[in-house]
Design a protein around this motif. Structure first.
Motif, mmCIF file in Angstrom:
data_model
loop_
_atom_site.group_PDB
_atom_site.id
_atom_site.type_symbol
_atom_site.label_atom_id
_atom_site.label_comp_id
_atom_site.label_asym_id
_atom_site.label_seq_id
_atom_site.Cartn_x
_atom_site.Cartn_y
_atom_site.Cartn_z
ATOM 1 N N ARG A 140 66.203 45.775 12.072
ATOM 2 C CA ARG A 140 65.961 44.549 11.414
ATOM 3 C C ARG A 140 67.246 44.187 10.383
ATOM 4 N N GLY A 141 67.915 45.313 9.746
ATOM 5 C CA GLY A 141 68.844 45.189 8.854
ATOM 6 C C GLY A 141 67.832 45.031 7.558
ATOM 7 N N ILE A 142 68.659 44.575 6.392
ATOM 8 C CA ILE A 142 67.750 44.359 5.060
ATOM 9 C C ILE A 142 67.975 43.053 4.554
ATOM 10 N N ALA A 143 68.579 42.064 5.447
ATOM 11 C CA ALA A 143 68.456 40.779 5.061
ATOM 12 C C ALA A 143 67.153 40.153 5.117
ATOM 13 N N ALA A 144 66.971 39.008 4.173
ATOM 14 C CA ALA A 144 65.660 38.451 4.060
ATOM 15 C C ALA A 144 65.546 37.580 5.297
ATOM 16 N N ASP A 145 64.180 37.740 5.790
ATOM 17 C CA ASP A 145 63.731 37.055 6.927
ATOM 18 C C ASP A 145 63.919 35.394 7.073
#
Length: 209
Positions: A204-209
């Motif tokens: 999912r990566g580390i970017a905010a949803d």
């Protein structure tokens, strides 16, 4: 340290010194295991051939039956340890369902291996100065294995299609330093939790949803 799938004796011994009998192969294995203990504890420069043979329980002449020098056994040891890591994590990676789970399994089993063989970090790090070719080969071949399985997963549509060598080196670098932090410096953290965290990040990566 005992390798269940050691390198072929012809690949490990100095040129023309490969053992020809099962007894010889066991002796060579004992020397490599003893070298891992000697160099892992003392480092390359302070470690000695006599220390290796004493740990292995073999005569000094037995060492020279298979290796030309301390440098030669160190080079063989770097290759052997790299192979041991591959053999330890490979089955778990191949048994995983999906590429994210495969990367999780690879990290999990690497952490477990490093916890049991903490000397690998000192030996591989010293190889940068003692035998740069072996040092570079260790990481280059590891990254290539990761890149190969990532490309295959991309072709299957399991992960992004623009996967590259950069992604492989990033995953390898992450695993190396996670192993250092959670195997060598301290090993009280649950390895499953660490692997879960990284699998989630890869998915999912580390970017905010």
């Amino acid at each position: 340290m005992t390798a269940t799938h050691p390198l072929d004796a012809a690949e490990v011994a100095s040129a023309g010194k490969a053992p020809r009998t099962e007894r010889g192969r066991r002796t060579l294995r004992a020397i490599l295991d003893a070298a891992a203990e000697e160099f892992g504890e003392k480092g390359f420069h302070e470690g000695s051939i006599s220390g290796i043979t004493r740990r292995a329980g073999v005569a000094l002449g037995s060492f020279y039956t298979y290796f030309d020098s301390k440098d030669a056994v160190f080079r063989a040891l770097v290759r052997d340890m790299s192979e041991q890591v591959k053999e330890h994590v490979g089955p778990a990676i191949r048994a995983a369902q999906g590429q994210i789970e495969a990367e999780r399994a690879g990290l999990l089993h690497f952490i477990k291996f490093a916890r049991a063989h903490k000397e690998i970090y000192r030996i591989i790090d010293e190889a940068e100065f003692v035998d740069p070719e072996s040092f570079r080969m260790h990481y280059a071949t590891t990254a290539e294995r990761i890149h190969t399985r990532l490309r295959a997963a991309a072709a299957r549509g399991e992960i992004r299609g623009d996967i590259s060598e950069v992604h492989a080196w990033a995953i390898m670098g992450m695993n190396v330093f996670l192993g250092l932090r959670y195997s060598v410096w301290a090993d009280e953290e649950d390895a499953e939790d660490i692997a879960d965290t990284i699998a989630s990040m890869l998915a999912r990566g580390i970017a905010a949803d």
